[in-house]
Scaffold this motif. Structure first.
Motif, PDB file in Angstrom:
ATOM      1  N   ARG A  38     -11.040  15.302 -15.075  1.00 20.93           N
ATOM      2  CA  ARG A  38     -10.915  16.272 -15.773  1.00 20.93           C
ATOM      3  C   ARG A  38     -11.210  14.827 -17.422  1.00 20.93           C
ATOM      4  NH1 ARG A  38      -4.493  17.519 -16.888  1.00 20.93           N
ATOM      5  NH2 ARG A  38      -3.443  15.409 -16.833  1.00 20.93           N
ATOM      6  N   GLN A  39     -11.664  15.357 -18.937  1.00 17.92           N
ATOM      7  CA  GLN A  39     -11.349  14.158 -19.846  1.00 17.92           C
ATOM      8  C   GLN A  39     -11.538  14.749 -21.228  1.00 17.92           C
ATOM      9  OE1 GLN A  39     -15.471  12.563 -19.382  1.00 17.92           O
ATOM     10  NE2 GLN A  39     -15.107  10.450 -20.974  1.00 17.92           N
ATOM     11  N   SER A  40     -10.499  13.749 -21.180  1.00 17.95           N
ATOM     12  CA  SER A  40      -9.596  14.150 -22.882  1.00 17.95           C
ATOM     13  C   SER A  40     -10.117  13.215 -24.334  1.00 17.95           C
ATOM     14  CB  SER A  40      -8.066  13.784 -23.041  1.00 17.95           C
ATOM     15  OG  SER A  40      -7.339  14.751 -22.260  1.00 17.95           O
ATOM     16  N   PRO A  41     -10.814  13.604 -24.979  1.00 20.10           N
ATOM     17  CA  PRO A  41     -11.304  13.327 -26.076  1.00 20.10           C
ATOM     18  C   PRO A  41     -10.528  11.553 -26.534  1.00 20.10           C
ATOM     19  CG  PRO A  41     -10.876  14.943 -26.984  1.00 20.10           C
ATOM     20  CD  PRO A  41     -10.111  15.193 -25.797  1.00 20.10           C
ATOM     21  N   GLY A  42     -11.434  10.632 -26.083  1.00 17.14           N
ATOM     22  CA  GLY A  42     -11.131   9.399 -26.213  1.00 17.14           C
ATOM     23  C   GLY A  42     -10.524   8.602 -24.777  1.00 17.14           C
ATOM     24  N   LYS A  43     -10.941   9.150 -23.648  1.00 18.03           N
ATOM     25  CA  LYS A  43     -10.216   8.995 -22.946  1.00 18.03           C
ATOM     26  C   LYS A  43     -11.263   8.610 -22.104  1.00 18.03           C
ATOM     27  CE  LYS A  43      -5.724  10.444 -23.719  1.00 18.03           C
ATOM     28  NZ  LYS A  43      -4.144  10.795 -22.785  1.00 18.03           N
ATOM     29  N   GLU A  44     -11.129   8.132 -20.675  1.00 19.35           N
ATOM     30  CA  GLU A  44     -11.975   8.345 -19.506  1.00 19.35           C
ATOM     31  C   GLU A  44     -11.678   9.179 -18.382  1.00 19.35           C
ATOM     32  OE1 GLU A  44     -12.680   3.525 -19.018  1.00 19.35           O
ATOM     33  OE2 GLU A  44     -11.444   4.143 -17.372  1.00 19.35           O
ATOM     34  N   THR A  86       2.966  25.784 -15.360  1.00 12.91           N
ATOM     35  CA  THR A  86       3.223  24.765 -16.506  1.00 12.91           C
ATOM     36  C   THR A  86       2.380  23.872 -17.617  1.00 12.91           C
ATOM     37  OG1 THR A  86       4.986  25.738 -14.718  1.00 12.91           O
ATOM     38  CG2 THR A  86       5.270  23.729 -15.971  1.00 12.91           C
ATOM     39  N   LEU A  87       1.579  24.685 -17.737  1.00  9.86           N
ATOM     40  CA  LEU A  87       0.546  23.792 -18.594  1.00  9.86           C
ATOM     41  C   LEU A  87       0.964  23.149 -19.319  1.00  9.86           C
ATOM     42  CD1 LEU A  87      -2.461  25.568 -17.620  1.00  9.86           C
ATOM     43  CD2 LEU A  87      -2.692  23.664 -17.440  1.00  9.86           C
ATOM     44  N   LYS A  88       0.681  21.771 -19.971  1.00 14.23           N
ATOM     45  CA  LYS A  88       1.107  21.024 -21.438  1.00 14.23           C
ATOM     46  C   LYS A  88       0.066  20.939 -21.710  1.00 14.23           C
ATOM     47  CE  LYS A  88       4.195  18.720 -17.500  1.00 14.23           C
ATOM     48  NZ  LYS A  88       5.196  17.312 -17.656  1.00 14.23           N
ATOM     49  N   THR A  89       0.181  20.762 -23.131  1.00 12.48           N
ATOM     50  CA  THR A  89      -0.678  20.578 -24.151  1.00 12.48           C
ATOM     51  C   THR A  89      -1.737  18.644 -23.550  1.00 12.48           C
ATOM     52  OG1 THR A  89       0.789  18.787 -25.554  1.00 12.48           O
ATOM     53  CG2 THR A  89       0.550  20.841 -26.175  1.00 12.48           C
ATOM     54  N   ASP A  90      -0.613  17.723 -23.263  1.00  9.90           N
ATOM     55  CA  ASP A  90      -1.249  16.379 -22.034  1.00  9.90           C
ATOM     56  C   ASP A  90      -2.978  17.136 -21.408  1.00  9.90           C
ATOM     57  OD1 ASP A  90       1.466  14.293 -22.606  1.00  9.90           O
ATOM     58  OD2 ASP A  90      -0.088  14.842 -24.135  1.00  9.90           O
ATOM     59  N   ASP A  91      -2.425  18.668 -20.859  1.00  8.31           N
ATOM     60  CA  ASP A  91      -3.463  18.786 -20.285  1.00  8.31           C
ATOM     61  C   ASP A  91      -4.874  19.267 -20.544  1.00  8.31           C
ATOM     62  OD1 ASP A  91      -0.788  20.398 -18.074  1.00  8.31           O
ATOM     63  OD2 ASP A  91      -1.741  18.507 -17.503  1.00  8.31           O
ATOM     64  N   THR A  92      -4.738  19.219 -22.090  1.00 12.10           N
ATOM     65  CA  THR A  92      -5.972  19.521 -22.614  1.00 12.10           C
ATOM     66  C   THR A  92      -7.096  18.812 -22.410  1.00 12.10           C
ATOM     67  OG1 THR A  92      -4.766  20.627 -24.391  1.00 12.10           O
ATOM     68  CG2 THR A  92      -6.826  19.901 -24.485  1.00 12.10           C
ATOM     69  N   ALA A  93      -8.300  19.336 -21.909  1.00 10.20           N
ATOM     70  CA  ALA A  93      -8.886  18.251 -21.617  1.00 10.20           C
ATOM     71  C   ALA A  93     -10.573  18.984 -21.098  1.00 10.20           C
ATOM     72  CB  ALA A  93      -8.708  17.262 -20.666  1.00 10.20           C
ATOM     73  N   VAL A 125     -10.421  23.216 -21.540  1.00  5.72           N
ATOM     74  CA  VAL A 125      -9.308  23.731 -21.046  1.00  5.72           C
ATOM     75  C   VAL A 125      -8.186  23.501 -22.664  1.00  5.72           C
ATOM     76  CG1 VAL A 125      -7.148  24.483 -19.786  1.00  5.72           C
ATOM     77  CG2 VAL A 125      -9.112  23.924 -18.537  1.00  5.72           C
ATOM     78  N   THR A 126      -7.974  23.714 -22.912  1.00  6.62           N
ATOM     79  CA  THR A 126      -6.914  23.464 -24.204  1.00  6.62           C
ATOM     80  C   THR A 126      -5.716  24.381 -24.327  1.00  6.62           C
ATOM     81  OG1 THR A 126      -9.154  23.725 -25.182  1.00  6.62           O
ATOM     82  CG2 THR A 126      -6.669  23.735 -27.364  1.00  6.62           C
ATOM     83  N   VAL A 127      -4.549  23.616 -24.226  1.00 10.69           N
ATOM     84  CA  VAL A 127      -3.215  24.114 -24.291  1.00 10.69           C
ATOM     85  C   VAL A 127      -2.635  23.548 -25.916  1.00 10.69           C
ATOM     86  CG1 VAL A 127      -1.220  23.461 -23.346  1.00 10.69           C
ATOM     87  CG2 VAL A 127      -2.840  23.436 -22.068  1.00 10.69           C
TER      88      VAL A 127
END
Length: 129
Positions: A38-44, A86-93, A125-127
């Motif tokens: 997975r890749q989130s905005p601004g992250k590897e 148990t998805l978290k907002t940090d799982d958004t990617a 995936v957006t949480v």
């Protein structure tokens, strides 16, 4: 030629579950080591989970998803899954599936992104909180 297609992404609320699917075509699925990144905005891009050819317990999870996500595969259907609970907002990617043809062992999996030579287009995936 091997190709991968992800599906199942979407917008959910924190605490919800979602299942991603990765359908492979063009090569024998049972010969493939599969992984989800997975890749989130601004992250590897980071490894989420990987599963050996034989499936079962031959899996690896990143610390951030261990105990919440489950990777599995159906060698008859040629599909790899990522059950996300148990998805978290940090799982958004954007979630990507990846594959590496493995000729020698049914029990190995790979954690290194550079090992995988075939990638899907990704599914968002957006949480929300």
């Amino acid at each position: 030629q091997l190709s991968l297609a992800e599906s199942g992404g979407g917008l959910v609320q924190a605490g919800d579950s979602l299942r991603l699917s990765c359908t492979a075509s063009g090569r024998p699925f049972e010969k493939l080591v599969m992984a989800w990144f997975r890749q989130s905005p601004g992250k590897e891009r980071e490894l989420v989970a990987t599963i050996a050819r034989r499936g079962d317990s031959f899996t690896y999870y990143s610390d951030s998803v261990y105990g919440r996500f489950i990777i599995s595969r159906d060698n008859d259907k040629g599909i790899a899954y990522l059950q996300m609970n148990t998805l978290k907002t940090d799982d958004t990617a954007v979630y990507y599936c990846a594959a590496k043809e493995e000729f020698y062992s049914t029990a190995v999996y790979y954690k290194e992104e550079r090992i995988y030579d075939t990638w899907g287009q990704g599914t968002q995936v957006t949480v929300s909180s």
